[in-house]
Design a protein around this motif. Structure first.
Motif, PDB file in Angstrom:
ATOM      1  N   ASP A 124       4.941   1.976 -18.834  1.00 46.39           N
ATOM      2  CA  ASP A 124       6.058   1.842 -17.890  1.00 46.39           C
ATOM      3  C   ASP A 124       5.897   2.725 -16.663  1.00 46.39           C
ATOM      4  OD1 ASP A 124       7.208   0.160 -19.687  1.00 46.39           O
ATOM      5  OD2 ASP A 124       8.360   1.762 -20.676  1.00 46.39           O
ATOM      6  N   PHE A 125       4.745   3.319 -16.540  1.00 48.29           N
ATOM      7  CA  PHE A 125       4.584   4.398 -15.578  1.00 48.29           C
ATOM      8  C   PHE A 125       3.775   3.935 -14.365  1.00 48.29           C
ATOM      9  CE2 PHE A 125       2.608   8.479 -14.285  1.00 48.29           C
ATOM     10  CZ  PHE A 125       3.770   9.196 -14.076  1.00 48.29           C
ATOM     11  N   ASP A 126       4.324   4.105 -13.177  1.00 47.77           N
ATOM     12  CA  ASP A 126       3.587   3.729 -11.966  1.00 47.77           C
ATOM     13  C   ASP A 126       2.581   4.808 -11.596  1.00 47.77           C
ATOM     14  OD1 ASP A 126       4.616   1.240 -11.341  1.00 47.77           O
ATOM     15  OD2 ASP A 126       6.334   2.074 -10.259  1.00 47.77           O
ATOM     16  N   ILE A 127       1.325   4.433 -11.501  1.00 51.09           N
ATOM     17  CA  ILE A 127       0.286   5.335 -10.994  1.00 51.09           C
ATOM     18  C   ILE A 127       0.171   5.148  -9.481  1.00 51.09           C
ATOM     19  CG2 ILE A 127      -2.195   5.840 -10.985  1.00 51.09           C
ATOM     20  CD1 ILE A 127      -0.892   6.741 -13.573  1.00 51.09           C
ATOM     21  N   LEU A 128       0.188   3.893  -9.056  1.00 50.73           N
ATOM     22  CA  LEU A 128       0.115   3.595  -7.617  1.00 50.73           C
ATOM     23  C   LEU A 128       1.524   3.430  -7.081  1.00 50.73           C
ATOM     24  CD1 LEU A 128      -2.777   0.944  -7.695  1.00 50.73           C
ATOM     25  CD2 LEU A 128      -2.915   3.455  -7.602  1.00 50.73           C
ATOM     26  N   LYS A 129       1.803   4.154  -5.994  1.00 47.84           N
ATOM     27  CA  LYS A 129       3.171   4.136  -5.473  1.00 47.84           C
ATOM     28  C   LYS A 129       3.168   3.715  -4.010  1.00 47.84           C
ATOM     29  CE  LYS A 129       4.224   7.981  -8.597  1.00 47.84           C
ATOM     30  NZ  LYS A 129       2.932   8.662  -8.768  1.00 47.84           N
ATOM     31  N   GLY A 130       2.737   2.484  -3.785  1.00 49.26           N
ATOM     32  CA  GLY A 130       2.802   1.952  -2.424  1.00 49.26           C
ATOM     33  C   GLY A 130       1.521   2.106  -1.636  1.00 49.26           C
ATOM     34  N   ILE A 131       0.411   1.667  -2.240  1.00 53.80           N
ATOM     35  CA  ILE A 131      -0.899   1.762  -1.571  1.00 53.80           C
ATOM     36  C   ILE A 131      -1.069   0.627  -0.555  1.00 53.80           C
ATOM     37  CG2 ILE A 131      -3.403   1.499  -1.937  1.00 53.80           C
ATOM     38  CD1 ILE A 131      -2.474   4.163  -2.912  1.00 53.80           C
ATOM     39  N   ASP A 132      -1.540   0.972   0.640  1.00 58.77           N
ATOM     40  CA  ASP A 132      -1.913  -0.016   1.661  1.00 58.77           C
ATOM     41  C   ASP A 132      -3.402   0.120   1.950  1.00 58.77           C
ATOM     42  OD1 ASP A 132       0.725  -0.969   2.187  1.00 58.77           O
ATOM     43  OD2 ASP A 132       1.097   0.861   3.342  1.00 58.77           O
ATOM     44  N   LEU A 133      -4.069  -1.009   2.072  1.00 54.63           N
ATOM     45  CA  LEU A 133      -5.525  -0.940   2.284  1.00 54.63           C
ATOM     46  C   LEU A 133      -6.007  -2.272   2.861  1.00 54.63           C
ATOM     47  CD1 LEU A 133      -7.669   0.551  -0.548  1.00 54.63           C
ATOM     48  CD2 LEU A 133      -8.457  -1.505   0.542  1.00 54.63           C
ATOM     49  N   GLU A 134      -6.940  -2.179   3.809  1.00 52.80           N
ATOM     50  CA  GLU A 134      -7.503  -3.406   4.382  1.00 52.80           C
ATOM     51  C   GLU A 134      -9.012  -3.309   4.464  1.00 52.80           C
ATOM     52  OE1 GLU A 134      -5.890  -4.116   8.262  1.00 52.80           O
ATOM     53  OE2 GLU A 134      -4.130  -5.155   7.460  1.00 52.80           O
ATOM     54  N   VAL A 135      -9.662  -4.452   4.289  1.00 48.18           N
ATOM     55  CA  VAL A 135     -11.108  -4.527   4.504  1.00 48.18           C
ATOM     56  C   VAL A 135     -11.366  -5.723   5.398  1.00 48.18           C
ATOM     57  CG1 VAL A 135     -13.378  -4.758   3.438  1.00 48.18           C
ATOM     58  CG2 VAL A 135     -11.557  -3.571   2.200  1.00 48.18           C
ATOM     59  N   HIS A 136     -12.078  -5.490   6.498  1.00 48.90           N
ATOM     60  CA  HIS A 136     -12.401  -6.577   7.412  1.00 48.90           C
ATOM     61  C   HIS A 136     -13.786  -7.136   7.096  1.00 48.90           C
ATOM     62  CE1 HIS A 136      -8.969  -5.985  10.199  1.00 48.90           C
ATOM     63  NE2 HIS A 136      -8.972  -4.815   9.581  1.00 48.90           N
ATOM     64  N   PRO A 137     -14.035  -8.388   7.478  1.00 50.29           N
ATOM     65  CA  PRO A 137     -15.338  -8.978   7.178  1.00 50.29           C
ATOM     66  C   PRO A 137     -16.463  -8.137   7.791  1.00 50.29           C
ATOM     67  CG  PRO A 137     -13.862 -10.625   8.144  1.00 50.29           C
ATOM     68  CD  PRO A 137     -13.158  -9.307   8.217  1.00 50.29           C
ATOM     69  N   GLY A 138     -17.491  -7.881   7.016  1.00 53.02           N
ATOM     70  CA  GLY A 138     -18.645  -7.138   7.511  1.00 53.02           C
ATOM     71  C   GLY A 138     -18.501  -5.631   7.452  1.00 53.02           C
TER      72      GLY A 138
END
Ligand SMILES: Nc1ncnc2c1ncn2[C@@H]1O[C@H](COP(=O)(O)OP(=O)(O)OP(=O)(O)O)[C@@H](O)[C@H]1O
Ligand SMILES: [Mg+2]
Length: 240
Positions: free
Chosen positions: A17-31
Protein backbone atom coordinates in the motif's frame (compact mmCIF):
# COMPACT_ATOMS: atom_id res chain seq x y z
CA UNK A 1 12.58 19.94 -29.78
CA UNK A 2 10.77 16.92 -31.25
CA UNK A 3 7.75 15.42 -29.52
CA UNK A 4 8.81 13.10 -26.72
CA UNK A 5 9.02 9.39 -27.49
CA UNK A 6 8.45 8.49 -23.84
CA UNK A 7 6.65 10.72 -21.43
CA UNK A 8 6.05 9.86 -17.81
CA UNK A 9 3.74 12.26 -16.06
CA UNK A 10 3.11 12.62 -12.30
CA UNK A 11 3.82 8.96 -11.66
CA UNK A 12 2.80 7.36 -8.36
CA UNK A 13 3.66 3.70 -7.79
CA UNK A 14 5.00 1.43 -5.08
CA UNK A 15 4.71 -1.86 -3.29
CA UNK A 16 1.84 -3.12 -1.15
CA UNK A 17 0.00 0.00 0.00
CA UNK A 18 3.04 2.19 0.09
CA UNK A 19 3.95 4.74 -2.58
CA UNK A 20 7.65 4.76 -3.44
CA UNK A 21 7.23 7.13 -6.39
CA UNK A 22 5.49 10.36 -5.52
CA UNK A 23 4.90 12.22 -8.74
CA UNK A 24 7.81 11.46 -11.07
CA UNK A 25 8.00 13.35 -14.39
CA UNK A 26 10.36 12.20 -17.11
CA UNK A 27 10.72 12.52 -20.88
CA UNK A 28 12.88 10.88 -23.51
CA UNK A 29 13.08 12.30 -27.01
CA UNK A 30 13.88 10.24 -30.10
CA UNK A 31 17.63 9.77 -30.49
CA UNK A 32 18.46 10.78 -26.93
CA UNK A 33 20.50 9.03 -24.28
CA UNK A 34 18.94 9.94 -20.95
CA UNK A 35 20.52 8.98 -17.63
CA UNK A 36 18.68 8.64 -14.33
CA UNK A 37 20.81 8.91 -11.20
CA UNK A 38 20.11 9.12 -7.48
CA UNK A 39 20.94 7.38 -4.22
CA UNK A 40 20.16 3.72 -3.48
CA UNK A 41 16.48 3.30 -2.78
CA UNK A 42 15.47 6.55 -4.51
CA UNK A 43 13.05 4.60 -6.69
CA UNK A 44 14.99 4.48 -9.96
CA UNK A 45 14.32 0.81 -10.68
CA UNK A 46 10.74 1.25 -9.55
CA UNK A 47 10.27 3.87 -12.30
CA UNK A 48 11.39 1.29 -14.85
CA UNK A 49 9.14 -1.37 -13.33
CA UNK A 50 6.18 1.01 -13.43
CA UNK A 51 6.83 1.90 -17.08
CA UNK A 52 7.14 -1.77 -17.94
CA UNK A 53 4.03 -2.95 -16.13
CA UNK A 54 5.82 -4.89 -13.41
CA UNK A 55 4.39 -2.67 -10.67
CA UNK A 56 1.03 -0.95 -10.74
CA UNK A 57 0.79 2.75 -11.55
CA UNK A 58 -1.56 4.29 -9.01
CA UNK A 59 -1.65 7.78 -10.43
CA UNK A 60 -0.20 9.56 -13.44
CA UNK A 61 0.40 8.43 -16.98
CA UNK A 62 2.95 6.79 -19.24
CA UNK A 63 2.87 7.54 -22.95
CA UNK A 64 5.12 6.04 -25.59
CA UNK A 65 5.24 6.82 -29.28
CA UNK A 66 1.82 8.46 -29.21
CA UNK A 67 0.19 5.61 -27.32
CA UNK A 68 -0.98 5.48 -23.71
CA UNK A 69 0.73 2.51 -22.03
CA UNK A 70 -0.10 3.22 -18.38
CA UNK A 71 -0.45 -0.15 -16.65
CA UNK A 72 -0.01 -2.02 -19.92
CA UNK A 73 1.24 -5.60 -19.56
CA UNK A 74 4.97 -6.16 -20.12
CA UNK A 75 4.24 -8.00 -23.37
CA UNK A 76 2.32 -5.00 -24.69
CA UNK A 77 5.03 -2.59 -23.61
CA UNK A 78 7.53 -4.72 -25.53
CA UNK A 79 5.25 -4.70 -28.57
CA UNK A 80 4.93 -0.93 -28.31
CA UNK A 81 8.71 -0.79 -28.89
CA UNK A 82 10.44 -0.67 -25.50
CA UNK A 83 12.89 -3.36 -24.51
CA UNK A 84 14.59 -3.64 -21.16
CA UNK A 85 17.92 -4.77 -19.78
CA UNK A 86 17.21 -5.44 -16.10
CA UNK A 87 19.41 -4.62 -13.12
CA UNK A 88 20.25 -8.25 -12.38
CA UNK A 89 22.22 -10.32 -14.87
CA UNK A 90 19.87 -11.98 -17.27
CA UNK A 91 21.80 -14.06 -19.83
CA UNK A 92 20.88 -17.72 -20.00
CA UNK A 93 24.21 -19.13 -18.80
CA UNK A 94 23.74 -22.64 -20.22
CA UNK A 95 22.92 -21.37 -23.68
CA UNK A 96 25.30 -20.18 -26.35
CA UNK A 97 25.58 -16.58 -27.50
CA UNK A 98 23.50 -17.43 -30.59
CA UNK A 99 20.80 -19.15 -28.54
CA UNK A 100 20.62 -16.19 -26.17
CA UNK A 101 20.06 -13.89 -29.13
CA UNK A 102 17.38 -16.23 -30.48
CA UNK A 103 15.58 -15.90 -27.13
CA UNK A 104 15.26 -12.19 -27.80
CA UNK A 105 12.92 -13.10 -30.66
CA UNK A 106 11.53 -16.42 -29.52
CA UNK A 107 7.98 -15.78 -30.71
CA UNK A 108 9.08 -15.07 -34.27
CA UNK A 109 8.20 -18.00 -36.55
CA UNK A 110 10.05 -16.75 -39.61
CA UNK A 111 13.51 -18.25 -39.12
CA UNK A 112 15.00 -16.27 -42.00
CA UNK A 113 14.05 -13.08 -40.21
CA UNK A 114 15.58 -14.36 -36.96
CA UNK A 115 18.86 -15.32 -38.72
CA UNK A 116 19.04 -11.95 -40.44
CA UNK A 117 18.51 -10.11 -37.19
CA UNK A 118 21.11 -12.20 -35.35
CA UNK A 119 23.63 -11.46 -38.10
CA UNK A 120 22.85 -7.76 -37.74
CA UNK A 121 23.52 -7.90 -33.98
CA UNK A 122 26.72 -9.91 -34.44
CA UNK A 123 27.93 -7.29 -36.94
CA UNK A 124 27.18 -4.57 -34.40
CA UNK A 125 29.12 -6.46 -31.73
CA UNK A 126 32.00 -8.28 -33.46
CA UNK A 127 33.09 -9.63 -30.08
CA UNK A 128 29.84 -11.55 -29.82
CA UNK A 129 30.37 -12.80 -33.37
CA UNK A 130 33.72 -14.30 -32.41
CA UNK A 131 32.07 -16.03 -29.47
CA UNK A 132 28.81 -17.07 -31.04
CA UNK A 133 29.16 -20.73 -30.01
CA UNK A 134 30.40 -20.05 -26.47
CA UNK A 135 28.21 -20.73 -23.42
CA UNK A 136 27.04 -17.32 -22.22
CA UNK A 137 27.77 -18.19 -18.58
CA UNK A 138 31.47 -18.61 -19.34
CA UNK A 139 31.89 -15.15 -20.87
CA UNK A 140 33.30 -12.18 -18.96
CA UNK A 141 30.94 -9.80 -17.18
CA UNK A 142 31.37 -7.15 -19.87
CA UNK A 143 30.70 -9.62 -22.68
CA UNK A 144 27.57 -10.83 -20.92
CA UNK A 145 26.36 -7.25 -20.59
CA UNK A 146 26.98 -6.73 -24.30
CA UNK A 147 25.01 -9.89 -25.04
CA UNK A 148 22.10 -8.63 -22.93
CA UNK A 149 22.11 -5.37 -24.86
CA UNK A 150 22.32 -7.29 -28.15
CA UNK A 151 19.41 -9.50 -27.13
CA UNK A 152 17.39 -6.41 -26.20
CA UNK A 153 17.94 -5.11 -29.74
CA UNK A 154 16.63 -8.26 -31.45
CA UNK A 155 13.07 -6.94 -31.76
CA UNK A 156 14.20 -3.61 -33.25
CA UNK A 157 12.96 -1.59 -30.27
CA UNK A 158 12.38 2.14 -30.55
CA UNK A 159 13.90 2.59 -27.10
CA UNK A 160 15.98 0.45 -24.75
CA UNK A 161 15.81 0.88 -20.99
CA UNK A 162 18.95 -0.26 -19.17
CA UNK A 163 19.06 -0.57 -15.39
CA UNK A 164 22.68 0.02 -14.36
CA UNK A 165 24.48 -1.30 -17.44
CA UNK A 166 27.86 -0.75 -15.79
CA UNK A 167 27.07 -2.53 -12.50
CA UNK A 168 29.69 -4.94 -11.26
CA UNK A 169 32.16 -4.28 -14.08
CA UNK A 170 35.81 -3.22 -13.94
CA UNK A 171 36.54 0.46 -14.76
CA UNK A 172 38.00 -0.27 -18.19
CA UNK A 173 35.02 -2.43 -19.13
CA UNK A 174 32.61 0.22 -17.85
CA UNK A 175 34.14 2.63 -20.33
CA UNK A 176 33.68 0.10 -23.13
CA UNK A 177 30.01 -0.37 -22.23
CA UNK A 178 29.33 3.38 -22.31
CA UNK A 179 31.29 3.74 -25.56
CA UNK A 180 29.15 1.04 -27.09
CA UNK A 181 25.94 2.69 -25.93
CA UNK A 182 27.11 5.97 -27.49
CA UNK A 183 28.16 4.18 -30.68
CA UNK A 184 24.75 2.51 -31.05
CA UNK A 185 23.13 5.89 -30.45
CA UNK A 186 25.28 7.47 -33.16
CA UNK A 187 25.25 4.66 -35.70
CA UNK A 188 21.70 3.33 -35.51
CA UNK A 189 20.03 6.23 -33.71
CA UNK A 190 19.23 4.06 -30.69
CA UNK A 191 17.23 5.88 -28.02
CA UNK A 192 18.36 4.92 -24.52
CA UNK A 193 16.97 5.48 -21.05
CA UNK A 194 19.44 4.24 -18.48
CA UNK A 195 19.87 4.21 -14.74
CA UNK A 196 23.41 4.59 -13.47
CA UNK A 197 25.12 4.25 -10.13
CA UNK A 198 28.33 5.43 -11.79
CA UNK A 199 26.65 8.78 -12.01
CA UNK A 200 29.48 10.86 -13.42
CA UNK A 201 30.35 8.45 -16.22
CA UNK A 202 26.70 7.78 -16.93
CA UNK A 203 26.01 11.48 -17.36
CA UNK A 204 29.15 11.98 -19.43
CA UNK A 205 27.81 9.41 -21.89
CA UNK A 206 24.33 11.00 -21.98
CA UNK A 207 22.54 13.99 -23.47
CA UNK A 208 20.26 14.67 -20.54
CA UNK A 209 19.83 13.51 -17.01
CA UNK A 210 17.44 13.26 -14.09
CA UNK A 211 18.33 13.09 -10.42
CA UNK A 212 15.73 11.27 -8.32
CA UNK A 213 15.58 11.45 -4.57
CA UNK A 214 13.03 9.84 -2.25
CA UNK A 215 10.70 9.07 -5.13
CA UNK A 216 10.66 12.61 -6.48
CA UNK A 217 12.45 14.62 -9.16
CA UNK A 218 15.32 16.50 -7.55
CA UNK A 219 17.17 17.91 -10.59
CA UNK A 220 17.02 17.57 -14.34
CA UNK A 221 18.65 19.09 -17.36
CA UNK A 222 21.34 18.68 -19.99
CA UNK A 223 23.93 16.18 -18.73
CA UNK A 224 26.64 18.83 -18.96
CA UNK A 225 24.69 21.23 -16.76
CA UNK A 226 24.12 18.57 -14.12
CA UNK A 227 27.81 17.67 -14.15
CA UNK A 228 28.64 21.34 -13.61
CA UNK A 229 25.96 21.99 -10.99
CA UNK A 230 27.59 22.50 -7.58
CA UNK A 231 24.70 21.09 -5.56
CA UNK A 232 24.37 18.03 -7.77
CA UNK A 233 28.11 17.47 -7.58
CA UNK A 234 28.24 17.75 -3.85
CA UNK A 235 25.22 15.54 -3.16
CA UNK A 236 25.26 13.02 -5.97
CA UNK A 237 28.62 12.94 -7.73
CA UNK A 238 30.86 12.26 -4.79
CA UNK A 239 31.61 15.95 -4.25
CA UNK A 240 34.02 16.12 -7.18
N1 LIG B 1 9.43 -5.80 -4.33
C1 LIG B 1 9.51 -4.85 -3.39
N2 LIG B 1 8.70 -4.87 -2.29
C2 LIG B 1 8.76 -3.90 -1.36
N3 LIG B 1 9.58 -2.83 -1.44
C3 LIG B 1 10.40 -2.76 -2.49
C4 LIG B 1 10.41 -3.75 -3.54
N4 LIG B 1 11.32 -3.40 -4.46
C5 LIG B 1 11.87 -2.24 -4.02
N5 LIG B 1 11.32 -1.85 -2.85
C6 LIG B 1 11.66 -0.63 -2.09
O1 LIG B 1 11.40 0.50 -2.90
C7 LIG B 1 12.38 1.51 -2.71
C8 LIG B 1 12.97 1.91 -4.04
O2 LIG B 1 13.60 0.78 -4.62
P1 LIG B 1 14.26 0.82 -6.05
O3 LIG B 1 14.74 -0.55 -6.35
O4 LIG B 1 13.35 1.47 -7.01
O5 LIG B 1 15.49 1.81 -5.79
P2 LIG B 1 16.72 2.21 -6.72
O6 LIG B 1 16.73 3.70 -6.78
O7 LIG B 1 16.67 1.46 -7.98
O8 LIG B 1 17.96 1.74 -5.82
P3 LIG B 1 19.36 1.05 -6.23
O9 LIG B 1 20.25 2.18 -6.62
O10 LIG B 1 19.81 0.41 -4.95
O11 LIG B 1 19.11 0.07 -7.32
C9 LIG B 1 13.40 0.92 -1.73
O12 LIG B 1 13.12 1.43 -0.46
C10 LIG B 1 13.12 -0.58 -1.79
O13 LIG B 1 13.41 -1.19 -0.54
MG1 LIG C 1 17.83 -0.01 -8.81
Amino acid sequence: MSAPLLSVYDLYAGYQDFDILKGIDLEVHPGEIVCVIGPNGAGKSTVFKAIYGFVKVRQGAVRFDGQEITNARPRDVLNAGISIVPQLRSVFPQMTVMENLEMGMYLEKNQTRVRRRIQYILDLFPRLGERRAQMAGTMSGGEQRMLEIGRALMLEPKMVMMDEPSAGLAPLIIRTIFENIQRLNREIGLTVLMIEQNARQGLEASHRGYVLELGRNAYEGPARALLDNRDVRRAFLGGQ
